[in-house]
Design a protein around this motif. Structure first.
Motif, PDB file in Angstrom:
ATOM      1  N   ARG A  46       0.828  -1.198   0.000  1.00 46.06           N
ATOM      2  CA  ARG A  46       0.000   0.000   0.000  1.00 46.06           C
ATOM      3  C   ARG A  46       0.864   1.251   0.000  1.00 46.06           C
ATOM      4  NH1 ARG A  46      -4.676   1.394  -1.718  1.00 46.06           N
ATOM      5  NH2 ARG A  46      -5.519  -0.519  -0.809  1.00 46.06           N
ATOM      6  N   ARG A  47       1.903   1.230   0.796  1.00 46.46           N
ATOM      7  CA  ARG A  47       2.823   2.373   0.855  1.00 46.46           C
ATOM      8  C   ARG A  47       3.491   2.589  -0.504  1.00 46.46           C
ATOM      9  NH1 ARG A  47       4.500   7.250   2.279  1.00 46.46           N
ATOM     10  NH2 ARG A  47       6.733   7.409   2.704  1.00 46.46           N
ATOM     11  N   ALA A  48       3.868   1.520  -1.172  1.00 50.02           N
ATOM     12  CA  ALA A  48       4.497   1.629  -2.489  1.00 50.02           C
ATOM     13  C   ALA A  48       3.525   2.239  -3.496  1.00 50.02           C
ATOM     14  CB  ALA A  48       4.969   0.270  -2.970  1.00 50.02           C
ATOM     15  N   MET A  49       2.258   1.823  -3.444  1.00 47.01           N
ATOM     16  CA  MET A  49       1.254   2.377  -4.352  1.00 47.01           C
ATOM     17  C   MET A  49       1.081   3.870  -4.117  1.00 47.01           C
ATOM     18  SD  MET A  49      -1.581  -0.701  -4.200  1.00 47.01           S
ATOM     19  CE  MET A  49      -2.742   0.166  -5.250  1.00 47.01           C
ATOM     20  N   ASP A  50       1.051   4.290  -2.872  1.00 44.50           N
ATOM     21  CA  ASP A  50       0.917   5.716  -2.546  1.00 44.50           C
ATOM     22  C   ASP A  50       2.117   6.507  -3.046  1.00 44.50           C
ATOM     23  OD1 ASP A  50      -1.489   5.173  -1.335  1.00 44.50           O
ATOM     24  OD2 ASP A  50      -0.678   5.154   0.709  1.00 44.50           O
ATOM     25  N   LEU A  51       3.299   5.944  -2.871  1.00 48.74           N
ATOM     26  CA  LEU A  51       4.516   6.624  -3.322  1.00 48.74           C
ATOM     27  C   LEU A  51       4.516   6.777  -4.839  1.00 48.74           C
ATOM     28  CD1 LEU A  51       7.179   4.928  -1.021  1.00 48.74           C
ATOM     29  CD2 LEU A  51       6.520   7.343  -0.992  1.00 48.74           C
ATOM     30  N   ARG A  52       4.129   5.722  -5.532  1.00 54.71           N
ATOM     31  CA  ARG A  52       4.092   5.805  -6.992  1.00 54.71           C
ATOM     32  C   ARG A  52       3.088   6.863  -7.459  1.00 54.71           C
ATOM     33  NH1 ARG A  52       6.718   2.632 -10.176  1.00 54.71           N
ATOM     34  NH2 ARG A  52       7.781   0.763  -9.400  1.00 54.71           N
ATOM     35  N   GLY A  53       1.944   6.930  -6.802  1.00 55.27           N
ATOM     36  CA  GLY A  53       0.952   7.931  -7.159  1.00 55.27           C
ATOM     37  C   GLY A  53       1.464   9.343  -6.942  1.00 55.27           C
ATOM     38  N   GLU A  54       2.151   9.562  -5.832  1.00 57.39           N
ATOM     39  CA  GLU A  54       2.679  10.893  -5.535  1.00 57.39           C
ATOM     40  C   GLU A  54       3.793  11.271  -6.501  1.00 57.39           C
ATOM     41  OE1 GLU A  54       2.995  14.555  -3.518  1.00 57.39           O
ATOM     42  OE2 GLU A  54       1.431  13.023  -3.692  1.00 57.39           O
ATOM     43  N   ILE A  55       4.618  10.313  -6.853  1.00 59.35           N
ATOM     44  CA  ILE A  55       5.693  10.579  -7.825  1.00 59.35           C
ATOM     45  C   ILE A  55       5.099  10.963  -9.172  1.00 59.35           C
ATOM     46  CG2 ILE A  55       7.540   9.485  -9.162  1.00 59.35           C
ATOM     47  CD1 ILE A  55       8.177   7.838  -6.614  1.00 59.35           C
ATOM     48  N   ALA A  56       4.064  10.254  -9.603  1.00 61.68           N
ATOM     49  CA  ALA A  56       3.414  10.553 -10.877  1.00 61.68           C
ATOM     50  C   ALA A  56       2.752  11.936 -10.856  1.00 61.68           C
ATOM     51  CB  ALA A  56       2.375   9.484 -11.197  1.00 61.68           C
ATOM     52  N   ARG A  57       2.157  12.279  -9.721  1.00 62.85           N
ATOM     53  CA  ARG A  57       1.493  13.584  -9.591  1.00 62.85           C
ATOM     54  C   ARG A  57       2.503  14.721  -9.701  1.00 62.85           C
ATOM     55  NH1 ARG A  57      -0.685  17.060  -5.599  1.00 62.85           N
ATOM     56  NH2 ARG A  57       0.615  16.111  -3.995  1.00 62.85           N
ATOM     57  N   VAL A 305      11.607  16.656  -3.981  1.00 65.00           N
ATOM     58  CA  VAL A 305      10.701  15.767  -3.249  1.00 65.00           C
ATOM     59  C   VAL A 305      10.592  14.427  -3.967  1.00 65.00           C
ATOM     60  CG1 VAL A 305       8.318  15.424  -2.506  1.00 65.00           C
ATOM     61  CG2 VAL A 305       9.403  17.646  -2.195  1.00 65.00           C
ATOM     62  N   SER A 306      10.553  14.474  -5.306  1.00 62.54           N
ATOM     63  CA  SER A 306      10.457  13.238  -6.080  1.00 62.54           C
ATOM     64  C   SER A 306      11.659  12.345  -5.865  1.00 62.54           C
ATOM     65  CB  SER A 306      10.296  13.561  -7.576  1.00 62.54           C
ATOM     66  OG  SER A 306       9.052  14.182  -7.822  1.00 62.54           O
ATOM     67  N   VAL A 307      12.840  12.954  -5.742  1.00 61.28           N
ATOM     68  CA  VAL A 307      14.045  12.169  -5.473  1.00 61.28           C
ATOM     69  C   VAL A 307      13.901  11.439  -4.140  1.00 61.28           C
ATOM     70  CG1 VAL A 307      16.498  12.318  -4.894  1.00 61.28           C
ATOM     71  CG2 VAL A 307      15.606  13.557  -6.864  1.00 61.28           C
ATOM     72  N   ALA A 308      13.400  12.160  -3.129  1.00 60.80           N
ATOM     73  CA  ALA A 308      13.208  11.542  -1.818  1.00 60.80           C
ATOM     74  C   ALA A 308      12.159  10.428  -1.878  1.00 60.80           C
ATOM     75  CB  ALA A 308      12.790  12.605  -0.798  1.00 60.80           C
ATOM     76  N   LEU A 309      11.084  10.668  -2.629  1.00 62.30           N
ATOM     77  CA  LEU A 309      10.035   9.659  -2.749  1.00 62.30           C
ATOM     78  C   LEU A 309      10.540   8.416  -3.485  1.00 62.30           C
ATOM     79  CD1 LEU A 309       7.000  11.935  -3.693  1.00 62.30           C
ATOM     80  CD2 LEU A 309       7.433  10.853  -1.484  1.00 62.30           C
ATOM     81  N   ARG A 310      11.338   8.633  -4.524  1.00 59.86           N
ATOM     82  CA  ARG A 310      11.889   7.479  -5.260  1.00 59.86           C
ATOM     83  C   ARG A 310      12.841   6.681  -4.380  1.00 59.86           C
ATOM     84  NH1 ARG A 310      12.199  11.444  -9.446  1.00 59.86           N
ATOM     85  NH2 ARG A 310      10.598  11.076 -11.037  1.00 59.86           N
ATOM     86  N   SER A 311      13.542   7.384  -3.499  1.00 58.41           N
ATOM     87  CA  SER A 311      14.435   6.686  -2.578  1.00 58.41           C
ATOM     88  C   SER A 311      13.637   5.798  -1.626  1.00 58.41           C
ATOM     89  CB  SER A 311      15.259   7.711  -1.782  1.00 58.41           C
ATOM     90  OG  SER A 311      16.089   7.064  -0.844  1.00 58.41           O
ATOM     91  N   GLN A 312      12.503   6.334  -1.142  1.00 50.34           N
ATOM     92  CA  GLN A 312      11.644   5.541  -0.267  1.00 50.34           C
ATOM     93  C   GLN A 312      11.053   4.349  -1.013  1.00 50.34           C
ATOM     94  OE1 GLN A 312       8.749   7.981   1.897  1.00 50.34           O
ATOM     95  NE2 GLN A 312      10.111   9.740   1.689  1.00 50.34           N
ATOM     96  N   SER A 314      12.303   2.913  -3.628  1.00 50.47           N
ATOM     97  CA  SER A 314      13.399   1.980  -3.903  1.00 50.47           C
ATOM     98  C   SER A 314      13.667   1.080  -2.715  1.00 50.47           C
ATOM     99  CB  SER A 314      14.664   2.759  -4.276  1.00 50.47           C
ATOM    100  OG  SER A 314      15.762   1.893  -4.431  1.00 50.47           O
ATOM    101  N   ALA A 315      13.602   1.666  -1.512  1.00 57.15           N
ATOM    102  CA  ALA A 315      13.845   0.872  -0.307  1.00 57.15           C
ATOM    103  C   ALA A 315      12.806  -0.226  -0.138  1.00 57.15           C
ATOM    104  CB  ALA A 315      13.850   1.793   0.921  1.00 57.15           C
ATOM    105  N   ILE A 316      11.597   0.019  -0.667  1.00 52.01           N
ATOM    106  CA  ILE A 316      10.524  -0.967  -0.570  1.00 52.01           C
ATOM    107  C   ILE A 316      10.602  -1.992  -1.696  1.00 52.01           C
ATOM    108  CG2 ILE A 316       8.028  -1.296  -0.687  1.00 52.01           C
ATOM    109  CD1 ILE A 316       7.721   1.471   0.586  1.00 52.01           C
ATOM    110  N   GLU A 317      10.813  -1.529  -2.916  1.00 53.41           N
ATOM    111  CA  GLU A 317      10.684  -2.388  -4.090  1.00 53.41           C
ATOM    112  C   GLU A 317      11.998  -2.993  -4.584  1.00 53.41           C
ATOM    113  OE1 GLU A 317       6.741  -0.496  -6.250  1.00 53.41           O
ATOM    114  OE2 GLU A 317       8.730  -0.099  -7.096  1.00 53.41           O
ATOM    115  N   GLU A 318      13.100  -2.387  -4.234  1.00 47.46           N
ATOM    116  CA  GLU A 318      14.365  -2.834  -4.800  1.00 47.46           C
ATOM    117  C   GLU A 318      15.243  -3.497  -3.737  1.00 47.46           C
ATOM    118  OE1 GLU A 318      16.172   0.431  -6.828  1.00 47.46           O
ATOM    119  OE2 GLU A 318      14.360   0.877  -7.994  1.00 47.46           O
ATOM    120  N   VAL A 319      16.165  -4.303  -4.213  1.00 49.63           N
ATOM    121  CA  VAL A 319      17.047  -5.036  -3.305  1.00 49.63           C
ATOM    122  C   VAL A 319      18.411  -4.371  -3.239  1.00 49.63           C
ATOM    123  CG1 VAL A 319      15.918  -7.240  -3.758  1.00 49.63           C
ATOM    124  CG2 VAL A 319      17.849  -6.540  -5.181  1.00 49.63           C
TER     125      VAL A 319
END
Length: 356
Positions: A46-57, A305-312, A314-319
């Motif tokens: 759910r957190r990843a979905m919210d982050l993706r939505g905010e990045i797109a916005r 802000v987008s850089v920070a959101l992508r970092s978050q 990444s921490a969820i989706e990437e290894v």
């Protein structure tokens, strides 16, 4: 024998588990992601979905700001050229007042050419949209730029100038201002949309919602100021001031140099009107520049802000690639050892069976 078979079963199960883990690690090492499904990142899906939505916005905001900045930059170029024209003819009014017939004829001819250039500049487009048309992006704000020297406005100004003499310079100047302000169809050179007090005449400058609750205006009008406030000898519009001055100069007759004080007074009024045009253009360009700076600052904020959101995200989706490769190598070693153990145990079981 039964114990050996049981041990083989345990080893086979462990081998299958290691093989499955190795498949997952190999895929993660290949694409850097924990998995292709939201279930692979539970319980933070759910957190990843919210982050993706905010990045797109925020990306949408950045794209819109980029478009607005492109239009503003194009408008700045036009304002710069208009300012050069106003300054050139403002400077011409000083020697013109001396009443040299040859100079009057030359300035009048150049002023007629400049009127057409000003009209064409006010019709400048960017990305297929008119920059000075207000909300009417698809139609030219000056419908007949080539014919502006014979527009109703120009003809009224020429008629007023032709009547100069007998101490009426102030009245002639007032008539030129009235003509420049006249929005009657057939008189004004500007479009019906811009001249309509209920449409173009009433709308706010074009703007952009660049962030939540932040609207930045950057639009311009051909017939009125967007944000600048004109002062002095002015119609209240730098564009009308410029066209009024040029039309008046274009209407001058070399013979009028003999009028003395009336001629000098009218040229003086033109000079002050062009001074107001120069100042109004500079103010408009400065205020547009402030809007550009504000948009740039907002776009930078979105990007940060987008850089920070992508970092978050990444921490969820990437290894962690280094950790994943280390685990992959360790699992491969364990799997190879498991295969060897199965092979050894299988050989031992076979020997016992043959020997028994």
């Amino acid at each position: 024998m039964t114990a050996t078979i049981g041990a083989l079963g345990v080893l086979a199960a462990e081998t299958a588990r290691l093989r499955a883990r190795m498949d997952v690690l190999a895929r993660q090492a290949a694409d850097g992601r924990r998995g292709g499904l939201y279930g692979d990142i539970a319980p933070e899906a759910r957190r990843a979905m919210d982050l993706r939505g905010e990045i797109a916005r925020r990306a949408a905001y950045e794209g819109a700001i980029g478009g607005a900045l492109g239009r503003a930059a194009a408008a700045q170029e036009v304002l710069g050229r208009l300012g050069q024209i106003a300054e050139t003819f403002f400077a011409e009014t000083v020697p013109l007042a001396s009443g040299q017939p040859e100079r009057i004829a030359t300035v009048a001819s150049r002023a007629r050419e400049a009127m057409a250039e000003v009209a064409a500049l006010l019709n400048e487009r960017h990305g297929g949209e008119y920059l000075f048309g207000g909300g009417d992006l698809e139609n030219p704000p000056v419908p007949d730029p080539e014919g502006i020297a014979t527009s109703g406005m120009a003809l009224q100004i020429a008629a007023a100038v032709a009547g100069l003499g007998g101490g009426n310079a102030a009245a002639v100047a007032a008539a030129t201002k009235a003509a420049a302000l006249d929005d009657t169809p057939g008189v004004t050179p500007f479009s019906a949309y811009l001249s309509d007090p209920l449409r173009g005449g009433a709308e706010a400058p074009r703007g952009l919602v660049a962030a939540d609750g932040e609207r930045v205006e950057y639009g311009l009008f051909a017939n009125r100021n967007a944000r600048a406030v004109s002062a002095g000898e002015t119609t209240g519009s730098w564009a009308r001031d410029l066209l009024r001055g040029l039309a008046t100069l274009a209407a001058l007759d070399p013979a009028q140099a003999q009028l003395g004080a009336d001629f000098t007074a009218l040229v003086g009024t033109v000079r002050e009107g062009l001074r107001s045009a120069v100042r109004g253009l500079n103010a408009e360009a400065g205020l547009l520049g402030a809007a550009e700076a504000r948009l740039e600052a907002i776009r930078t904020r979105h990007a940060e802000v987008s850089v920070a959101l992508r970092s978050q995200l990444s921490a969820i989706e990437e290894v962690d690639m280094a950790e994943t490769i280390t685990r992959l190598q360790a699992t491969r070693t364990q799997l190879e050892a498991s295969y060897q153990a199965i092979a050894a145990l299988g050989a031992l079981s076979l020997a016992r069976f043959l020997g028994g």
